[in-house]
Motif scaffolding. Structure first.
Motif, PDB file in Angstrom:
ATOM      1  N   LEU A 161       0.772  -1.231  -0.029  1.00 55.76           N
ATOM      2  CA  LEU A 161      -0.035   0.086  -0.228  1.00 55.76           C
ATOM      3  C   LEU A 161       0.683   1.305   0.180  1.00 55.76           C
ATOM      4  O   LEU A 161       0.543   2.197  -0.790  1.00 55.76           O
ATOM      5  CB  LEU A 161      -0.961   0.068   1.157  1.00 55.76           C
ATOM      6  CG  LEU A 161      -1.989  -1.042   1.334  1.00 55.76           C
ATOM      7  CD1 LEU A 161      -2.726  -1.022   2.529  1.00 55.76           C
ATOM      8  CD2 LEU A 161      -3.087  -1.018   0.114  1.00 55.76           C
ATOM      9  N   PRO A 168      -6.699   2.165   0.645  1.00 53.49           N
ATOM     10  CA  PRO A 168      -7.139   0.995   0.744  1.00 53.49           C
ATOM     11  C   PRO A 168      -8.897   0.779   0.543  1.00 53.49           C
ATOM     12  O   PRO A 168      -9.035  -0.221  -0.217  1.00 53.49           O
ATOM     13  CB  PRO A 168      -7.122   0.777   2.564  1.00 53.49           C
ATOM     14  CG  PRO A 168      -5.905   1.384   2.517  1.00 53.49           C
ATOM     15  CD  PRO A 168      -5.840   2.701   1.887  1.00 53.49           C
ATOM     16  N   THR A 171      -9.189  -0.329  -3.146  1.00 49.33           N
ATOM     17  CA  THR A 171      -8.461  -1.243  -3.407  1.00 49.33           C
ATOM     18  C   THR A 171      -9.007  -2.576  -2.964  1.00 49.33           C
ATOM     19  O   THR A 171      -9.647  -2.762  -2.146  1.00 49.33           O
ATOM     20  CB  THR A 171      -6.912  -1.242  -2.619  1.00 49.33           C
ATOM     21  OG1 THR A 171      -6.537  -0.204  -3.248  1.00 49.33           O
ATOM     22  CG2 THR A 171      -6.243  -2.505  -2.966  1.00 49.33           C
ATOM     23  N   PHE A 173      -8.771  -6.825  -2.661  1.00 45.29           N
ATOM     24  CA  PHE A 173      -7.579  -7.853  -2.538  1.00 45.29           C
ATOM     25  C   PHE A 173      -8.504  -9.223  -2.680  1.00 45.29           C
ATOM     26  O   PHE A 173      -9.493  -9.480  -1.945  1.00 45.29           O
ATOM     27  CB  PHE A 173      -7.046  -7.818  -1.021  1.00 45.29           C
ATOM     28  CG  PHE A 173      -6.163  -9.079  -0.868  1.00 45.29           C
ATOM     29  CD1 PHE A 173      -5.012  -9.384  -1.625  1.00 45.29           C
ATOM     30  CD2 PHE A 173      -6.507  -9.974   0.308  1.00 45.29           C
ATOM     31  CE1 PHE A 173      -4.052 -10.452  -1.244  1.00 45.29           C
ATOM     32  CE2 PHE A 173      -5.453 -10.754   0.756  1.00 45.29           C
ATOM     33  CZ  PHE A 173      -4.567 -11.146  -0.158  1.00 45.29           C
ATOM     34  N   ALA A 184      -6.382  -7.823   5.582  1.00 47.65           N
ATOM     35  CA  ALA A 184      -6.692  -6.825   4.598  1.00 47.65           C
ATOM     36  C   ALA A 184      -7.794  -6.205   4.827  1.00 47.65           C
ATOM     37  O   ALA A 184      -7.879  -4.674   4.822  1.00 47.65           O
ATOM     38  CB  ALA A 184      -6.869  -7.661   3.123  1.00 47.65           C
ATOM     39  N   LEU A 189      -9.025  -2.443   3.051  1.00 43.47           N
ATOM     40  CA  LEU A 189      -9.217  -3.131   1.979  1.00 43.47           C
ATOM     41  C   LEU A 189     -10.694  -3.694   1.765  1.00 43.47           C
ATOM     42  O   LEU A 189     -10.925  -4.394   2.788  1.00 43.47           O
ATOM     43  CB  LEU A 189      -8.148  -3.974   1.587  1.00 43.47           C
ATOM     44  CG  LEU A 189      -6.615  -3.321   1.275  1.00 43.47           C
ATOM     45  CD1 LEU A 189      -5.983  -3.040   2.402  1.00 43.47           C
ATOM     46  CD2 LEU A 189      -5.781  -4.322   0.032  1.00 43.47           C
ATOM     47  N   THR A 191     -12.613  -6.977   0.146  1.00 43.63           N
ATOM     48  CA  THR A 191     -11.871  -8.230  -0.165  1.00 43.63           C
ATOM     49  C   THR A 191     -12.828  -9.374  -0.844  1.00 43.63           C
ATOM     50  O   THR A 191     -14.088  -9.155  -0.522  1.00 43.63           O
ATOM     51  CB  THR A 191     -11.282  -8.870   1.305  1.00 43.63           C
ATOM     52  OG1 THR A 191     -12.290  -9.129   2.146  1.00 43.63           O
ATOM     53  CG2 THR A 191     -10.044  -7.937   1.881  1.00 43.63           C
TER      54      THR A 191
END
Length: 212
Positions: A161, A168, A171, A173, A184, A189, A191
């Protein structure tokens, strides 16, 4: 929900298919019957942790396998073949999908890996696809044994990051291990858990990250 700008992908069983049972069977054939006591999808012992963080070289890992198994006569080649037995290869269509994702998002790879598997994978990419490595598909590809860190520890996520100034909340993941996703999520983030028989392609289009 903020607009998604970045995607971080796990490698094993997300892009590259693996089969733990094949590895267990291969070690069992060598006389090691209790592999799950030392290594599994959700947890593993210090020997494997250290190997995935590059704290020990392949030679020390092989010696560790001989020590925990009590089979001191195992050759390097036998250990490597059994350890690599879990590696199947890149899922069909994955490379094409990665290129489409890279056109739309900042795309990163974050893989728990190790010296022996990494070499097998690089050979696979060269022999089957004519590629030197994975760099064509990602803005940056990260491997735990080259970083000295591994998932699910927060430092490896924070490194990625911070290195790329990723927000985050912007983003995603994607990983097949719940414990990695928990870290995460704790960092903010978004997920997705990817588990068989679901595929990365199905998840990406189902969630609207790409359009048909």
């Amino acid at each position: 929900m903020k607009k998604i700008k970045n995607i971080i992908l796990d490698y094993g069983d997300v892009v590259f298919m693996i089969d733990f049972l094949r590895m267990e069977s291969a070690f069992s054939d060598l006389g090691i019957k209790n592999v799950r006591q030392y290594y599994g999808h959700r947890a593993q012992t210090k020997l494997f942790d250290d190997f995935e963080q590059g704290k020990i070289p392949a030679k020390a890992f092989r010696e560790g396998i001989r020590e925990i198994s009590g089979l001191l006569s195992l050759s390097d080649a036998e250990i490597d073949a059994a350890w690599n037995a879990m590696l199947i290869g890149v899922a069909e269509g994955s490379h094409e999908l990665l290129l489409k994702l890279k056109d739309k998002y900042r795309l990163f790879l974050l893989s728990n890996n190790n010296e022996i598997h990494y070499q097998w994978i690089m050979d696979h990419l060269k022999n089957k696809f004519g590629l030197a490595d994975n760099t064509i598909f990602f803005e940056k590809d990260y491997y735990s044994h080259l970083m000295g860190m591994r998932k699910p520890n927060s430092d490896i996520f924070e490194f990625v990051l911070n290195a790329h100034d990723l927000v985050p909340a912007e983003t995603i993941f994607i990983d097949d291990s719940p414990q990695h996703l928990n870290t995460a999520k704790g960092l903010g983030l978004q997920t997705y858990l990817l588990t068989k028989p679901d595929t990365l392609r199905e998840l990406i289009y189902r969630e609207g990250l790409l359009e048909n």
